[in-house]
Design a protein around this motif. Sequence first.
Motif, PDB file in Angstrom:
ATOM      1  N   PRO A 268      24.273  -1.667   5.939  1.00  0.00           N
ATOM      2  CA  PRO A 268      24.141  -2.902   6.721  1.00  0.00           C
ATOM      3  C   PRO A 268      24.943  -2.819   8.021  1.00  0.00           C
ATOM      4  O   PRO A 268      26.052  -2.282   8.044  1.00  0.00           O
ATOM      5  N   HIS A 269      24.375  -3.348   9.083  1.00  0.00           N
ATOM      6  CA  HIS A 269      25.070  -3.391  10.359  1.00  0.00           C
ATOM      7  C   HIS A 269      24.387  -4.416  11.253  1.00  0.00           C
ATOM      8  O   HIS A 269      23.324  -4.936  10.927  1.00  0.00           O
ATOM      9  N   LYS A 270      24.985  -4.703  12.377  1.00  0.00           N
ATOM     10  CA  LYS A 270      24.409  -5.594  13.375  1.00  0.00           C
ATOM     11  C   LYS A 270      24.267  -4.829  14.683  1.00  0.00           C
ATOM     12  O   LYS A 270      24.887  -3.775  14.869  1.00  0.00           O
ATOM     13  N   GLN A 271      23.462  -5.389  15.585  1.00  0.00           N
ATOM     14  CA  GLN A 271      23.255  -4.776  16.895  1.00  0.00           C
ATOM     15  C   GLN A 271      23.371  -5.830  17.985  1.00  0.00           C
ATOM     16  O   GLN A 271      23.027  -6.996  17.773  1.00  0.00           O
ATOM     17  N   VAL A 272      23.853  -5.407  19.138  1.00  0.00           N
ATOM     18  CA  VAL A 272      23.941  -6.276  20.317  1.00  0.00           C
ATOM     19  C   VAL A 272      23.300  -5.543  21.488  1.00  0.00           C
ATOM     20  O   VAL A 272      23.628  -4.383  21.761  1.00  0.00           O
ATOM     21  N   ASP A 273      22.389  -6.232  22.172  1.00  0.00           N
ATOM     22  CA  ASP A 273      21.652  -5.617  23.272  1.00  0.00           C
ATOM     23  C   ASP A 273      22.386  -5.797  24.600  1.00  0.00           C
ATOM     24  O   ASP A 273      22.818  -6.900  24.934  1.00  0.00           O
ATOM     25  N   PHE A 274      22.517  -4.710  25.344  1.00  0.00           N
ATOM     26  CA  PHE A 274      23.174  -4.713  26.645  1.00  0.00           C
ATOM     27  C   PHE A 274      22.213  -4.276  27.751  1.00  0.00           C
ATOM     28  O   PHE A 274      22.653  -3.738  28.768  1.00  0.00           O
ATOM     29  N   THR A 275      20.917  -4.516  27.586  1.00  0.00           N
ATOM     30  CA  THR A 275      19.949  -4.090  28.586  1.00  0.00           C
ATOM     31  C   THR A 275      20.289  -4.691  29.950  1.00  0.00           C
ATOM     32  O   THR A 275      20.435  -5.911  30.076  1.00  0.00           O
ATOM     33  N   PRO A 276      20.432  -3.860  30.989  1.00  0.00           N
ATOM     34  CA  PRO A 276      20.831  -4.350  32.312  1.00  0.00           C
ATOM     35  C   PRO A 276      19.626  -4.831  33.113  1.00  0.00           C
ATOM     36  O   PRO A 276      18.478  -4.732  32.674  1.00  0.00           O
ATOM     37  N   GLY A 277      19.906  -5.351  34.295  1.00  0.00           N
ATOM     38  CA  GLY A 277      18.849  -5.733  35.209  1.00  0.00           C
ATOM     39  C   GLY A 277      18.132  -4.519  35.763  1.00  0.00           C
ATOM     40  O   GLY A 277      18.564  -3.373  35.584  1.00  0.00           O
ATOM     41  N   THR A 278      17.035  -4.783  36.476  1.00  0.00           N
ATOM     42  CA  THR A 278      16.174  -3.711  36.981  1.00  0.00           C
ATOM     43  C   THR A 278      16.918  -2.734  37.871  1.00  0.00           C
ATOM     44  O   THR A 278      16.703  -1.519  37.805  1.00  0.00           O
ATOM     45  N   HIS A 279      17.806  -3.219  38.701  1.00  0.00           N
ATOM     46  CA  HIS A 279      18.477  -2.361  39.686  1.00  0.00           C
ATOM     47  C   HIS A 279      19.922  -2.040  39.288  1.00  0.00           C
ATOM     48  O   HIS A 279      20.769  -1.820  40.149  1.00  0.00           O
TER      49      HIS A 279
ATOM     50  N   VAL B 156      29.091  -3.106  14.114  1.00  0.00           N
ATOM     51  CA  VAL B 156      28.255  -3.722  15.153  1.00  0.00           C
ATOM     52  C   VAL B 156      28.011  -2.673  16.231  1.00  0.00           C
ATOM     53  O   VAL B 156      28.937  -2.229  16.908  1.00  0.00           O
ATOM     54  N   MET B 157      26.736  -2.299  16.396  1.00  0.00           N
ATOM     55  CA  MET B 157      26.349  -1.215  17.289  1.00  0.00           C
ATOM     56  C   MET B 157      25.750  -1.754  18.586  1.00  0.00           C
ATOM     57  O   MET B 157      25.083  -2.792  18.588  1.00  0.00           O
ATOM     58  N   ALA B 158      25.951  -1.051  19.679  1.00  0.00           N
ATOM     59  CA  ALA B 158      25.374  -1.425  20.968  1.00  0.00           C
ATOM     60  C   ALA B 158      23.973  -0.827  21.119  1.00  0.00           C
ATOM     61  O   ALA B 158      23.686   0.265  20.637  1.00  0.00           O
ATOM     62  N   THR B 159      23.085  -1.578  21.825  1.00  0.00           N
ATOM     63  CA  THR B 159      21.764  -1.078  22.172  1.00  0.00           C
ATOM     64  C   THR B 159      21.494  -1.408  23.640  1.00  0.00           C
ATOM     65  O   THR B 159      22.147  -2.272  24.228  1.00  0.00           O
ATOM     66  N   SER B 160      20.534  -0.724  24.226  1.00  0.00           N
ATOM     67  CA  SER B 160      20.099  -1.033  25.589  1.00  0.00           C
ATOM     68  C   SER B 160      18.744  -0.390  25.841  1.00  0.00           C
ATOM     69  O   SER B 160      18.480   0.719  25.390  1.00  0.00           O
ATOM     70  N   ARG B 161      17.893  -1.132  26.552  1.00  0.00           N
ATOM     71  CA  ARG B 161      16.570  -0.623  26.931  1.00  0.00           C
ATOM     72  C   ARG B 161      15.817   0.000  25.752  1.00  0.00           C
ATOM     73  O   ARG B 161      15.195   1.052  25.867  1.00  0.00           O
ATOM     74  N   GLY B 162      15.908  -0.654  24.600  1.00  0.00           N
ATOM     75  CA  GLY B 162      15.174  -0.207  23.436  1.00  0.00           C
ATOM     76  C   GLY B 162      15.779   0.968  22.704  1.00  0.00           C
ATOM     77  O   GLY B 162      15.182   1.472  21.747  1.00  0.00           O
ATOM     78  N   ARG B 163      16.947   1.396  23.106  1.00  0.00           N
ATOM     79  CA  ARG B 163      17.594   2.540  22.453  1.00  0.00           C
ATOM     80  C   ARG B 163      18.879   2.095  21.772  1.00  0.00           C
ATOM     81  O   ARG B 163      19.609   1.245  22.296  1.00  0.00           O
ATOM     82  N   VAL B 164      19.135   2.679  20.620  1.00  0.00           N
ATOM     83  CA  VAL B 164      20.388   2.394  19.922  1.00  0.00           C
ATOM     84  C   VAL B 164      21.438   3.415  20.342  1.00  0.00           C
ATOM     85  O   VAL B 164      21.117   4.548  20.699  1.00  0.00           O
ATOM     86  N   HIS B 165      22.679   2.984  20.293  1.00  0.00           N
ATOM     87  CA  HIS B 165      23.800   3.854  20.683  1.00  0.00           C
ATOM     88  C   HIS B 165      24.837   3.816  19.557  1.00  0.00           C
ATOM     89  O   HIS B 165      25.832   3.092  19.645  1.00  0.00           O
TER      90      HIS B 165
END
Length: 205
Positions: free
Chosen positions: A164-175, A122-131
């Motif tokens: 095979p894998h899963k992703q979870v999005d951690f996109t933060p707020g604007t500020h 299970v991989m982390a993502t944020s703001r459209g980018r994978v990590h």
Amino acid sequence: MEGVMGVVLAGGLSRRMGGQDKSLLLFAGQPLLKHALARFAPQVNGIMISANGDPSRFDGYGLTVIRDARPNHLGPMAGIEAAFLATDASWLMSVPVDLPFLPHDLVARLCQVLENGRPVPVMATSRGRVHPVVCLWPREALPALSAALDAGERRLLDWFANHPHKQVDFTPGTHEPDPFFNLNDPVAKDLAEQWISSPTGGVAA
């Protein structure tokens, strides 16, 4: 989380940081490794440090330091393989040492998407980018990781493209800073320092 061993990947050569050991690089008055441990340690059953070179530089941390099982600094994939070989844990959570804004609920949220059946990373993502280095790994992934390294593959992104894998999005707020904003070079370090000193200023993604 129960059954999850953590590994802080600190074996990079840090070329863009002038060859400095990023784990010991001061950020907001503390080594980056201390920032990583403060956020990461409460989320896992234990922590290892994946690092090549002289392990005595980590003597003050009281943690197991593991070297890659393969020569030539093959990158994060080799560090994850070595970490699995050094523990009998069913799950391994990998994070790089240069993420000072690592989420406090990282492991819990990655675990939430797991379902009955075949365990997958299970991989982390944020703001459209994978990590891909920020990932919860089941032990079942170890043979495929080792096979990829045997075949000369080094990039985790290439590995994930074929498994095979899963992703979870951690996109933060604007500020808010990106939780996976990494200190790759002096410019990035300066931006992160600006965020620490002025939280309303934001950090470039």
